[in-house]
Design a protein around this motif. Structure first.
Motif, PDB file in Angstrom:
ATOM      1  N   VAL A 105      60.928  37.982  81.427  1.00  0.00           N
ATOM      2  CA  VAL A 105      62.475  37.997  81.136  1.00  0.00           C
ATOM      3  C   VAL A 105      62.436  39.045  79.893  1.00  0.00           C
ATOM      4  CG1 VAL A 105      62.900  36.079  81.937  1.00  0.00           C
ATOM      5  CG2 VAL A 105      61.658  36.229  79.851  1.00  0.00           C
ATOM      6  N   ASP A 106      60.868  39.547  79.144  1.00  0.00           N
ATOM      7  CA  ASP A 106      60.806  40.216  77.717  1.00  0.00           C
ATOM      8  C   ASP A 106      59.635  40.647  77.966  1.00  0.00           C
ATOM      9  OD1 ASP A 106      61.708  41.181  75.526  1.00  0.00           O
ATOM     10  OD2 ASP A 106      61.849  39.754  74.399  1.00  0.00           O
ATOM     11  N   GLY A 107      59.237  41.966  77.634  1.00  0.00           N
ATOM     12  CA  GLY A 107      57.525  42.770  78.130  1.00  0.00           C
ATOM     13  C   GLY A 107      57.951  43.346  78.032  1.00  0.00           C
ATOM     14  N   PRO A 108      56.491  44.475  78.102  1.00  0.00           N
ATOM     15  CA  PRO A 108      56.200  45.526  78.873  1.00  0.00           C
ATOM     16  C   PRO A 108      56.780  45.368  80.529  1.00  0.00           C
ATOM     17  CG  PRO A 108      54.641  45.304  77.435  1.00  0.00           C
ATOM     18  CD  PRO A 108      55.179  43.824  77.499  1.00  0.00           C
ATOM     19  N   GLY A 135      50.587  45.811  81.022  1.00  0.00           N
ATOM     20  CA  GLY A 135      50.879  46.561  80.167  1.00  0.00           C
ATOM     21  C   GLY A 135      51.391  45.969  78.233  1.00  0.00           C
ATOM     22  N   ASP A 136      50.642  44.709  78.328  1.00  0.00           N
ATOM     23  CA  ASP A 136      50.097  44.286  77.001  1.00  0.00           C
ATOM     24  C   ASP A 136      49.107  43.790  76.733  1.00  0.00           C
ATOM     25  OD1 ASP A 136      51.088  42.976  75.487  1.00  0.00           O
ATOM     26  OD2 ASP A 136      52.513  41.842  76.399  1.00  0.00           O
ATOM     27  N   GLN A 137      48.593  44.680  76.000  1.00  0.00           N
ATOM     28  CA  GLN A 137      47.831  44.933  75.339  1.00  0.00           C
ATOM     29  C   GLN A 137      47.162  43.713  74.728  1.00  0.00           C
ATOM     30  OE1 GLN A 137      45.511  47.118  75.726  1.00  0.00           O
ATOM     31  NE2 GLN A 137      46.954  47.805  77.679  1.00  0.00           N
ATOM     32  N   LYS A 138      48.143  42.659  73.926  1.00  0.00           N
ATOM     33  CA  LYS A 138      47.983  41.334  73.580  1.00  0.00           C
ATOM     34  C   LYS A 138      47.302  40.202  74.227  1.00  0.00           C
ATOM     35  CE  LYS A 138      51.950  42.325  69.824  1.00  0.00           C
ATOM     36  NZ  LYS A 138      53.168  41.928  68.843  1.00  0.00           N
ATOM     37  N   ILE A 139      47.599  40.687  76.006  1.00  0.00           N
ATOM     38  CA  ILE A 139      46.724  39.752  76.289  1.00  0.00           C
ATOM     39  C   ILE A 139      45.631  39.892  76.927  1.00  0.00           C
ATOM     40  CG2 ILE A 139      47.503  38.683  79.051  1.00  0.00           C
ATOM     41  CD1 ILE A 139      50.515  39.107  78.598  1.00  0.00           C
TER      42      ILE A 139
END
Length: 207
Positions: A105-108, A135-139
């Motif tokens: 619901v929120d994020g790349p 797409g989420d480099q923090k993961i």
């Protein structure tokens, strides 16, 4: 029935054939057919001439055909009597149905849904992860967190795995696996996921 042997060593039913059908076939160049005695005597073993000069003993003409081996239940399969067999989908190899979903619901990856299967589901950026969030480099690439469905207790759990950044459930830090309920919000990196269960007390694939 009177089984005799001709001069060439062929066996045949003298009551059904006045002479050796195998010898007659070899002389005429056509293969012999099943004798009447072999087709009707289902309770007795008779030598039946086959193409190539060989004979086989059969109790029933259907013994000449080998039935396919069953590898498990399949949808809509009928048995040899024409009856439809019941299907146990849980027994089919490779059957791993969806038990719920995570919806970004929120994020790349906003708008993307991810299927949850029974057992452990590892979450990461890697394509080989059970739930791959791109797409989420923090993961982390592999096993950042996990979500699991227990088929015995019929509950879902979420918790950290090998990821270095904190994961949260409804905004609170998660240090050990915690039970998740319908529409709980999971945060991994900069991605927020809404949890939507399918299985539980009201429905389960094993019921």
């Amino acid at each position: 029935m009177e089984i005799v042997r001709c001069e060439k060593g062929h066996f045949y039913d003298a009551e059904a054939n006045s002479s050796c059908p195998q010898c007659a076939a070899e002389a005429g160049g056509t293969p012999p057919a099943f004798t009447q005695g072999a087709m009707n005597s289902y309770g007795a073993t008779e030598p039946v001439p086959m193409m190539g000069g060989e004979t086989v003993a059969v109790n029933n003409p259907t013994d000449l055909f080998e039935a396919p081996q069953s590898t498990g239940s399949t949808m809509g399969v009928e048995d040899y009597d024409g009856a439809t067999q019941p299907v146990n989908m849980g027994g089919i190899a490779g059957f791993s149905p969806v038990t719920g979903w995570l919806v970004c619901v929120d994020g790349p990856a906003r708008g993307t849904d991810y299927k949850i299967k029974a057992g452990y589901n590892y979450i990461g950026r890697g394509e080989d992860m059970d739930i791959s969030i791109q797409g989420d480099q923090k993961i982390g690439r592999e096993r950042h967190a996990l979500i699991a469905y227990d088929q015995e207790e019929k509950v879902f759990f979420f918790g950290p795995a090998d990821g270095k950044s904190i994961v949260r459930l409804n905004g609170k830090m998660v240090m050990t696996p915690m039970q998740v309920n319908s529409h709980d919000e999971i945060t991994i990196g900069s991605t927020k996921l809404l949890f939507i269960p399918l299985c539980g007390d009201k429905f389960d694939w094993n019921e």
